[in-house]
Design a protein around this motif. Structure first.
Motif, PDB file in Angstrom:
ATOM      1  N   GLY A 126       0.829  -1.203   0.000  1.00  0.00           N
ATOM      2  CA  GLY A 126       0.000   0.000   0.000  1.00  0.00           C
ATOM      3  C   GLY A 126       0.862   1.251   0.000  1.00  0.00           C
ATOM      4  N   VAL A 127       0.223   2.395  -0.120  1.00  0.00           N
ATOM      5  CA  VAL A 127       0.966   3.636  -0.319  1.00  0.00           C
ATOM      6  C   VAL A 127       1.796   4.028   0.899  1.00  0.00           C
ATOM      7  N   GLU A 128       1.373   3.660   2.115  1.00  0.00           N
ATOM      8  CA  GLU A 128       2.140   4.022   3.306  1.00  0.00           C
ATOM      9  C   GLU A 128       3.225   2.997   3.638  1.00  0.00           C
ATOM     10  N   LYS A 129       3.241   1.884   2.914  1.00  0.00           N
ATOM     11  CA  LYS A 129       4.269   0.859   3.109  1.00  0.00           C
ATOM     12  C   LYS A 129       4.814   0.435   1.746  1.00  0.00           C
ATOM     13  N   ALA A 130       5.077   1.426   0.926  1.00  0.00           N
ATOM     14  CA  ALA A 130       5.470   1.128  -0.456  1.00  0.00           C
ATOM     15  C   ALA A 130       6.873   0.532  -0.527  1.00  0.00           C
ATOM     16  N   VAL A 131       7.759   0.983   0.352  1.00  0.00           N
ATOM     17  CA  VAL A 131       9.161   0.547   0.330  1.00  0.00           C
ATOM     18  C   VAL A 131       9.594   0.267   1.758  1.00  0.00           C
ATOM     19  N   HIS A 132      10.200  -0.896   1.973  1.00  0.00           N
ATOM     20  CA  HIS A 132      10.719  -1.243   3.292  1.00  0.00           C
ATOM     21  C   HIS A 132      12.237  -1.136   3.293  1.00  0.00           C
ATOM     22  N   HIS A 133      12.756  -0.386   4.265  1.00  0.00           N
ATOM     23  CA  HIS A 133      14.194  -0.158   4.426  1.00  0.00           C
ATOM     24  C   HIS A 133      14.628  -0.805   5.737  1.00  0.00           C
ATOM     25  N   TYR A 134      15.638  -1.683   5.651  1.00  0.00           N
ATOM     26  CA  TYR A 134      16.154  -2.307   6.872  1.00  0.00           C
ATOM     27  C   TYR A 134      17.667  -2.133   6.915  1.00  0.00           C
ATOM     28  N   PRO A 135      18.189  -1.587   8.024  1.00  0.00           N
ATOM     29  CA  PRO A 135      19.632  -1.345   8.108  1.00  0.00           C
ATOM     30  C   PRO A 135      20.440  -2.640   8.161  1.00  0.00           C
ATOM     31  N   PHE A 136      21.402  -2.763   7.279  1.00  0.00           N
ATOM     32  CA  PHE A 136      22.313  -3.909   7.366  1.00  0.00           C
ATOM     33  C   PHE A 136      23.181  -3.795   8.620  1.00  0.00           C
ATOM     34  N   ASP A 137      23.233  -2.590   9.188  1.00  0.00           N
ATOM     35  CA  ASP A 137      23.954  -2.360  10.441  1.00  0.00           C
ATOM     36  C   ASP A 137      23.481  -3.318  11.547  1.00  0.00           C
ATOM     37  N   HIS A 138      22.205  -3.721  11.505  1.00  0.00           N
ATOM     38  CA  HIS A 138      21.650  -4.563  12.577  1.00  0.00           C
ATOM     39  C   HIS A 138      22.037  -6.037  12.453  1.00  0.00           C
ATOM     40  N   TYR A 139      22.519  -6.441  11.300  1.00  0.00           N
ATOM     41  CA  TYR A 139      22.754  -7.871  11.082  1.00  0.00           C
ATOM     42  C   TYR A 139      23.796  -8.430  12.042  1.00  0.00           C
ATOM     43  N   ALA A 140      24.827  -7.651  12.372  1.00  0.00           N
ATOM     44  CA  ALA A 140      25.851  -8.138  13.311  1.00  0.00           C
ATOM     45  C   ALA A 140      25.237  -8.422  14.675  1.00  0.00           C
ATOM     46  N   ALA A 141      24.332  -7.551  15.132  1.00  0.00           N
ATOM     47  CA  ALA A 141      23.678  -7.779  16.425  1.00  0.00           C
ATOM     48  C   ALA A 141      22.804  -9.018  16.383  1.00  0.00           C
ATOM     49  N   TRP A 142      22.140  -9.243  15.249  1.00  0.00           N
ATOM     50  CA  TRP A 142      21.309 -10.445  15.142  1.00  0.00           C
ATOM     51  C   TRP A 142      22.174 -11.708  15.117  1.00  0.00           C
ATOM     52  N   ARG A 143      23.319 -11.639  14.482  1.00  0.00           N
ATOM     53  CA  ARG A 143      24.209 -12.811  14.509  1.00  0.00           C
ATOM     54  C   ARG A 143      24.695 -13.094  15.927  1.00  0.00           C
TER      55      ARG A 143
END
Length: 226
Positions: A52-69
């Motif tokens: 939809g128009v308010e969720k047209a593009v999702h941006h996720y920081p690759f910066d967080h991947y180290a914390a998830w690992r």
């Protein structure tokens, strides 16, 4: 300006399930048209709550991947961008420094930050981690969505450039803290309720809490509901 990885995905069954999702995103190698509801070739299965128009593009920081690992171990999903259903992956932009209403130029398109990402049970299914959606919500490592102010072309490796700030005091981190941590802070809720650059759905949470003094039960969304 920060270089992006551009990703899209088609609807497919979630791992170990017959339920459909477009959460699996993969890097593309050619320019794409970005319209008001997202990138060409990108799909969402449940349009009631995704896209939809308010969720047209999702941006996720690759910066967080180290914390998830660190949290989850060396999962193959975390080897590269796309694990969280993102269309844009970058390093150097996080929820601390991005605010509701921020306007970015990307390729020939113009984007505006509309809201943070609300994690749902599909993340749990995708990662095969029983409380993954709740972990994303509780950590504030959520990513965010854009609305498209001007359609255009975006290519892999294009650089995203901040060109205007409408409400810089309302960082996504601050919004997350008000909605998910300090959830009945009346001063913060009043501010959110009148923040017109924020997506209406997020402003409604604040308005309802101010009106009825109650906090939403997100259990169904986080743990396996609609």
């Amino acid at each position: 300006m920060i270089a992006i990885t551009l990703l899209t995905g088609r609807v497919a069954p979630l791992p170990g399930s017959d339920k459909l999702s477009g959460i699996a995103k993969h890097p593309v190698d050619q320019p794409l048209t970005l319209g008001r509801e997202g990138f060409e070739g990108d799909e969402q299965a449940d349009l009631r709550v995704h896209g939809g128009v308010e969720k047209a593009v999702h941006h996720y920081p690759f910066d967080h991947y180290a914390a998830w690992r660190t949290d989850l171990g060396e999962l193959p999903l975390l080897d590269g961008p796309g694990a969280f259903g993102e269309n844009l992956s970058t390093t150097g932009l996080t929820e601390d420094g991005v605010a509701a209403g921020d306007i970015f130029r990307l390729g020939s398109a113009l984007l505006q930050v509309s809201q943070g990402r609300q994690p749902c049970w599909k993340l749990t299914q995708r990662f095969a981690v029983p409380d993954m959606a709740r972990r994303v919500q509780d950590t504030g490592r959520t990513g965010w969505y854009y609305r498209v102010l001007e359609a255009g072309k975006v290519a892999p490796g294009d650089r995203i450039e901040l060109i205007d700030r409408i409400a810089p005091e309302w960082s996504l981190r601050r919004l997350w803290h008000a909605l998910y941590v300090d959830r009945m802070n009346l001063e913060e809720l009043r501010g959110i309720a009148t923040l017109d650059v924020l997506a209406e759905g997020w402003r409604k949470y604040a308005i309802r809490r101010l009106e009825n003094g109650k906090i939403e039960d997100w259990t169904k969304r986080l743990e396996g509901g609609a």
